[in-house]
Design an enzyme around this catalytic site. Structure first.
Site, PDB file in Angstrom:
ATOM      1  N   ASP A 235       0.663  -1.030   0.100  1.00 50.40           N
ATOM      2  CA  ASP A 235      -0.240  -0.171   0.076  1.00 50.40           C
ATOM      3  C   ASP A 235       0.752   1.187  -0.041  1.00 50.40           C
ATOM      4  O   ASP A 235       0.625   2.208  -0.574  1.00 50.40           O
ATOM      5  CB  ASP A 235      -0.803   0.141   0.931  1.00 50.40           C
ATOM      6  CG  ASP A 235      -2.047  -0.895   1.274  1.00 50.40           C
ATOM      7  OD1 ASP A 235      -2.319  -1.513  -0.015  1.00 50.40           O
ATOM      8  OD2 ASP A 235      -2.949  -1.035   2.145  1.00 50.40           O
ATOM      9  N   GLU A 261      -2.404  -1.884  -9.503  1.00 46.30           N
ATOM     10  CA  GLU A 261      -1.208  -1.262  -9.441  1.00 46.30           C
ATOM     11  C   GLU A 261      -1.212  -0.613 -10.776  1.00 46.30           C
ATOM     12  O   GLU A 261       0.125  -0.286 -11.295  1.00 46.30           O
ATOM     13  CB  GLU A 261      -0.089  -2.151  -9.270  1.00 46.30           C
ATOM     14  CG  GLU A 261       0.091  -3.056 -10.363  1.00 46.30           C
ATOM     15  CD  GLU A 261      -0.288  -4.557 -10.046  1.00 46.30           C
ATOM     16  OE1 GLU A 261      -1.480  -4.703  -9.317  1.00 46.30           O
ATOM     17  OE2 GLU A 261       0.227  -5.548 -10.528  1.00 46.30           O
TER      18      GLU A 261
END
Ligand code: C2E
Length: 353
Positions: A235, A261
């Site tokens: 994260d 991502e």
């Protein structure tokens, strides 16, 4: 929230439910954010729901409840429930405010009408009356005047309060609207606002006969990195890469988290050369920084990103543009990653379609 939970939270057992949710969140190391609270209230309140089953599964698998896990659970099991609730609540509050002002105005109008009638009858009564009678009529008028003044004052106060309340509600709605367009983890635009912005940018590019570029960026080897260092560090990497993309992709560009991502940047009125330069700057800046695990100062190494960029041809549908930028991104991946590839122009037939 689902109707069952909503009812329980307004019922006598609401404190117990909320308390249990907080306890269980604490025991699993879950941050007490509003979204997490909503998820875990569901979990303790509806043990047989698909959401509770999924949470049970994650607990059994020993998965940490990171922000992205919470985000994924909310997206899958509680789509828009909170926001819809907030919008409805704000709408209700707005109509209540407007109704109370309408009632106050109606009451002030009635008082004014009565006052007008009193004035008319007083002037009739006063004609040719003695002093005592006139004094009593004037006393009555003074009383009526004070009543109207008091009512006007009350109305002015109420209008002032309503104005403040309307400003607060407008700000709340603005915040809800911003939240609905923003990705919670990275603060970039989310997929929904990206889709809308890309459509709008295509329309504007055609209307103004301007170029439009689209860049897609993907973090290299992110899954492996996540497996090695865990989701919490994953994260942090997403936040770091987003902060670089957000800085370079600031307005009038639009930077968005497109998927896990994967990120996208819309470059309105920009040609390939300038958009390519920005993607290269992002790539170099991301890889220039050795990240650290902040708790231990352990070196996590540098991340790299791969990108693809496509220049839109006049009239090209957004889906085609996206596909070409994506293909260019995969060309970067296949060529060894950590690079930016410019998409080939679309076949003439695809644009015409
Ligand atoms: P954050 O932790 O909320 O930090 C926000 C910003 O505060 C950072 O933006 C940086 O400007 C500053 N900052 C915070 N901690 C430090 C620090 O220890 N040293 C320095 N020099 N500045 C610091 P930036 O750099 O754009 O990073 C954005 C986000 O990316 C950070 O949010 C964090 O979530 C993540 N991140 C960046 N670098 C690292 C790192 O080395 N390790 C980890 N675990 N996360 C990082």
């Amino acid at each position: 929230m689902s109707a069952d939970i909503e009812t329980s939270l307004r019922g006598p057992q609401s404190y117990e439910l909320a308390q249990r949710a907080v306890e269980v969140m604490e025991s699993h190391g879950v941050w007490p954010t509003i979204r997490n609270f909503e998820l875990w209230v569901h979990y303790v309140g509806l043990k047989t729901s698909p959401l509770a089953e999924e949470i049970e599964r994650l607990i059994a698998a020993g998965e940490p409840f990171t922000e992205s896990v919470g985000e994924a659970l909310a997206a899958r099991f509680l789509p828009d429930s909170k926001r819809n609730g907030e919008i409805l609540d704000a709408g209700d509050a707005l109509s209540r405010e407007l109704q109370s002002v309408a009632v106050a105005i109606e009451s002030a109008q009635k008082t004014s009408a009565i006052y007008g009638e009193q004035l008319a009858s007083a002037s009739e009564t006063l004609a040719g009356q003695d002093v005592a009678k006139a004094k009593s009529v004037i006393d009555d008028l003074a009383t009526a005047t004070r009543a109207v003044q008091a009512q006007n004052k009350q109305l002015a106060t109420q209008l002032g309060e309503t104005n403040a309340e309307l400003t607060r509600l407008r700000e709340n709605l603005e915040q809800v609207r911003r939240d609905a367009m923003t990705d919670g983890l990275t603060n970039l635009a989310n997929r929904k606002s990206f889709d809308e912005a890309l459509e709008a940018a295509c329309t504007e590019a055609d209307a103004n006969n301007q170029p439009l570029c689209l860049g897609i960026i993907d973090i290299d080897h992110f899954k492996g990195f996540n497996d090695t260092w865990g989701h919490q560090i994953g994260d942090q990497v997403l936040r770091y890469v987003s902060s670089v993309i957000g800085r370079m992709g600031a307005f009038p560009r639009l930077a968005a988290r497109y998927g896990g991502e994967e990120f996208a940047v819309i470059f309105p009125a920009e040609q390939t050369a300038s958009a390519h330069a920005v993607l290269e700057e992002i790539r170099l800046e991301v890889s220039s920084r050795a990240l650290k695990r902040r708790s231990t100062n352990e070196d996590l190494g540098a991340m790299t990103v791969s990108s693809g960029i496509a220049l839109r041809l006049p009239g090209e549908p957004s889906a085609n543009l996206l596909e070409r930028a994506d293909t260019a991104l995969y060309a970067s991946k296949h060529a060894g990653r950590n690079r930016t590839t410019i998409a080939a122009p679309p076949p003439a037939t695809a644009v015409a379609a």
